[in-house]
Motif scaffolding. Structure first.
Motif, PDB file in Angstrom:
ATOM      1  N   GLY A  68       7.127  -8.853 -14.983  1.00  0.00           N
ATOM      2  CA  GLY A  68       8.325  -9.789 -14.925  1.00  0.00           C
ATOM      3  C   GLY A  68       9.969  -8.671 -15.152  1.00  0.00           C
ATOM      4  O   GLY A  68      10.396  -9.080 -14.618  1.00  0.00           O
ATOM      5  N   LEU A  69       9.535  -7.514 -15.770  1.00  0.00           N
ATOM      6  CA  LEU A  69      10.315  -6.689 -15.970  1.00  0.00           C
ATOM      7  C   LEU A  69      10.460  -6.071 -14.673  1.00  0.00           C
ATOM      8  O   LEU A  69      11.674  -5.679 -13.978  1.00  0.00           O
ATOM      9  N   VAL A  70       9.439  -5.737 -14.400  1.00  0.00           N
ATOM     10  CA  VAL A  70       9.406  -4.166 -13.255  1.00  0.00           C
ATOM     11  C   VAL A  70       9.915  -5.777 -12.327  1.00  0.00           C
ATOM     12  O   VAL A  70      11.296  -4.464 -10.882  1.00  0.00           O
ATOM     13  N   ASN A  71      10.008  -6.233 -11.752  1.00  0.00           N
ATOM     14  CA  ASN A  71      10.124  -7.271 -10.754  1.00  0.00           C
ATOM     15  C   ASN A  71      11.391  -7.679 -10.546  1.00  0.00           C
ATOM     16  O   ASN A  71      11.916  -7.573  -9.998  1.00  0.00           O
ATOM     17  N   PHE A  97       1.948  -1.092 -15.783  1.00  0.00           N
ATOM     18  CA  PHE A  97       3.324  -0.234 -15.592  1.00  0.00           C
ATOM     19  C   PHE A  97       2.301   0.440 -14.597  1.00  0.00           C
ATOM     20  O   PHE A  97       3.233  -0.297 -12.993  1.00  0.00           O
ATOM     21  N   CYS A  98       2.054   0.655 -14.249  1.00  0.00           N
ATOM     22  CA  CYS A  98       1.828   1.579 -13.070  1.00  0.00           C
ATOM     23  C   CYS A  98       0.808   0.995 -12.109  1.00  0.00           C
ATOM     24  O   CYS A  98       2.030   0.931 -10.713  1.00  0.00           O
ATOM     25  N   ARG A  99       0.900  -0.413 -12.365  1.00  0.00           N
ATOM     26  CA  ARG A  99       0.003  -1.262 -11.473  1.00  0.00           C
ATOM     27  C   ARG A  99       1.077  -2.083 -11.236  1.00  0.00           C
ATOM     28  O   ARG A  99       0.973  -2.420 -10.137  1.00  0.00           O
ATOM     29  N   SER A 100       2.058  -2.605 -11.523  1.00  0.00           N
ATOM     30  CA  SER A 100       3.013  -3.066 -11.489  1.00  0.00           C
ATOM     31  C   SER A 100       4.010  -2.516 -10.455  1.00  0.00           C
ATOM     32  O   SER A 100       4.651  -3.012  -9.281  1.00  0.00           O
ATOM     33  N   MET A 106       5.718  -1.430  -2.991  1.00  0.00           N
ATOM     34  CA  MET A 106       4.881  -1.663  -2.246  1.00  0.00           C
ATOM     35  C   MET A 106       5.214  -3.594  -1.098  1.00  0.00           C
ATOM     36  O   MET A 106       5.809  -3.330   0.036  1.00  0.00           O
ATOM     37  N   ALA A 107       5.558  -3.746  -1.578  1.00  0.00           N
ATOM     38  CA  ALA A 107       6.451  -4.874  -1.328  1.00  0.00           C
ATOM     39  C   ALA A 107       7.903  -5.555  -1.306  1.00  0.00           C
ATOM     40  O   ALA A 107       8.511  -5.633  -0.191  1.00  0.00           O
ATOM     41  N   SER A 108       8.407  -4.434  -1.596  1.00  0.00           N
ATOM     42  CA  SER A 108       9.647  -3.733  -1.018  1.00  0.00           C
ATOM     43  C   SER A 108      10.204  -2.758  -1.722  1.00  0.00           C
ATOM     44  O   SER A 108      10.717  -2.234  -2.508  1.00  0.00           O
ATOM     45  N   PRO A 109       9.795  -1.615  -0.232  1.00  0.00           N
ATOM     46  CA  PRO A 109      10.113  -0.770  -0.225  1.00  0.00           C
ATOM     47  C   PRO A 109      12.032  -0.220  -0.108  1.00  0.00           C
ATOM     48  O   PRO A 109      12.012   0.907  -0.879  1.00  0.00           O
ATOM     49  N   CYS A 110      11.947  -1.130  -0.060  1.00  0.00           N
ATOM     50  CA  CYS A 110      14.140  -0.372  -0.195  1.00  0.00           C
ATOM     51  C   CYS A 110      14.382  -0.553  -1.545  1.00  0.00           C
ATOM     52  O   CYS A 110      15.316   0.294  -2.475  1.00  0.00           O
ATOM     53  N   PHE A 111      13.942  -0.613  -2.169  1.00  0.00           N
ATOM     54  CA  PHE A 111      13.696  -0.400  -4.548  1.00  0.00           C
ATOM     55  C   PHE A 111      13.102   0.425  -4.101  1.00  0.00           C
ATOM     56  O   PHE A 111      13.031   0.405  -6.086  1.00  0.00           O
ATOM     57  N   THR A 112      12.295   1.498  -3.621  1.00  0.00           N
ATOM     58  CA  THR A 112      11.678   2.177  -3.770  1.00  0.00           C
ATOM     59  C   THR A 112      12.547   3.689  -5.285  1.00  0.00           C
ATOM     60  O   THR A 112      11.730   3.761  -5.979  1.00  0.00           O
ATOM     61  N   ASP A 113      13.598   3.878  -4.623  1.00  0.00           N
ATOM     62  CA  ASP A 113      14.474   5.032  -5.763  1.00  0.00           C
ATOM     63  C   ASP A 113      14.508   4.406  -7.171  1.00  0.00           C
ATOM     64  O   ASP A 113      14.930   4.450  -8.381  1.00  0.00           O
ATOM     65  N   ILE A 114      14.635   2.465  -6.862  1.00  0.00           N
ATOM     66  CA  ILE A 114      14.932   1.755  -8.472  1.00  0.00           C
ATOM     67  C   ILE A 114      13.630   2.298  -9.840  1.00  0.00           C
ATOM     68  O   ILE A 114      13.323   2.602 -10.067  1.00  0.00           O
ATOM     69  N   ILE A 254       8.923  12.968   2.632  1.00  0.00           N
ATOM     70  CA  ILE A 254       8.241  11.542   2.552  1.00  0.00           C
ATOM     71  C   ILE A 254       9.622  10.499   2.486  1.00  0.00           C
ATOM     72  O   ILE A 254      10.342  10.032   1.274  1.00  0.00           O
ATOM     73  N   ASP A 255       9.004   9.629   3.611  1.00  0.00           N
ATOM     74  CA  ASP A 255       9.830   8.316   4.260  1.00  0.00           C
ATOM     75  C   ASP A 255       8.881   6.869   3.721  1.00  0.00           C
ATOM     76  O   ASP A 255       7.921   7.628   4.051  1.00  0.00           O
ATOM     77  N   PRO A 256       8.756   6.404   2.325  1.00  0.00           N
ATOM     78  CA  PRO A 256       8.256   5.966   1.380  1.00  0.00           C
ATOM     79  C   PRO A 256       8.367   4.430   2.735  1.00  0.00           C
ATOM     80  O   PRO A 256       7.531   3.621   1.827  1.00  0.00           O
ATOM     81  N   GLU A 257       9.722   4.156   3.759  1.00  0.00           N
ATOM     82  CA  GLU A 257       8.716   2.800   4.635  1.00  0.00           C
ATOM     83  C   GLU A 257       7.860   3.007   5.067  1.00  0.00           C
ATOM     84  O   GLU A 257       7.334   2.326   5.838  1.00  0.00           O
TER      85      GLU A 257
END
Length: 259
Positions: A68-71, A97-100, A106-114, A254-257
């Motif tokens: 919940g916190l990570v999402n 935590f790692c799995r989350s 993967m679900a939201s690559p735009c949040f990679t930096d966060i 590396i571009d995470p997208e």
């Protein structure tokens, strides 16, 4: 009449949906449904906290809380999420935590930096756990030929260039996991890594406990990494013609997208 029948059907569907949700919850808690508002009370009343039932309930609660916190983390609330995250048992839930984080990225690559910033804060408090887990994961990606051995050698050179107790311990764990594969595909590169391990022993600037780990690793190599095969038989699932190996470097942008 049709309207009344429709209302009855809707009520029946709602009732079934609630029942189905309860059944799924029962499955997760070992067959015992506990409403969320009673969960804390039940856990506080359990005398034997080592029991399977208590540990299952505690694990499910920890998993739900971390997910919940990570999402819900974003750029605006990350400073508020971090204290909440550290209030959870991250030592026990490091895998959760790692799995989350991976699933969220993967679900939201735009949040990679966060997600990376969140992981960085956690890593600053528990560097050994996070780094060891990451190193072992990369080692087994190498064993499965998902990444090239050049990445493994780059990582080891980086860890051993300016050795600390933590960096050497991670390097030892890494070679323990993928040394058998490195011995097969680039034995000369592995020779150089073990030369560096021996130099570190001669320098005598690390903790005796870590020196002992290096000595055990040297003995393990002499035994051809017995007990540490690159891939267990039951995990050898990809045919050679279907194998795709990614030749990436620690220095590559590396571009995470896309990567």
């Amino acid at each position: 009449m049709e309207r009344q029948s429709s209302l009855k059907r809707n009520r029946s569907n709602e009732k079934y949906a609630k029942y189905d949700k309860r059944q799924r919850t029962k499955a997760k808690t070992g067959g015992v449904y506990i409403p969320p508002f009673k969960l804390d009370q039940v856990m506080s009343n359990v005398q034997d906290k080592s029991s399977v039932e208590y540990q299952r309930i505690a694990w499910d609660a920890l998993k739900k809380s971390i997910n919940g916190l990570v999402n819900k983390v974003n750029g605006e609330n990350i400073r508020n999420i971090i204290p909440e995250l550290f209030s959870e048992n991250l030592i026990r839930g490091k895998g959760l935590f790692c799995r989350s984080c991976i699933k969220s990225q993967m679900a939201s690559p735009c949040f990679t930096d966060i997600i990376a910033a969140l992981a960085a804060v956690v890593n600053s408090k528990f560097p050994d756990h996070q780094l060891l887990a990451t190193a072992k994961f990369i080692a087994h990606l190498l064993n499965q030929q998902v990444v090239h051995e050049h990445l493994a050698l780059e990582l080891l050179v980086m860890l051993l260039e300016n050795p600390t107790d933590d960096s050497v311990e991670v390097a030892v764990a890494f070679v323990t996991e993928c040394g058998s594969m490195l011995q097969d595909v680039c034995s000369r590169g592995l020779d150089g890594i073990f030369d560096r391990f021996r130099d570190i022993l001669c320098e005598g600037e690390i903790d005796r406990r870590v020196e002992f780990m290096i000595e055990n690793l040297i003995a393990l190599r002499k035994a051809n990494f017995k007990g540490h095969p690159s891939v267990r038989a039951q995990l050898d699932l990809v045919e050679p013609e279907d194998q795709t190996t990614h030749e990436i470097s620690l220095c590559d942008p590396i571009d995470p997208e896309f990567d």
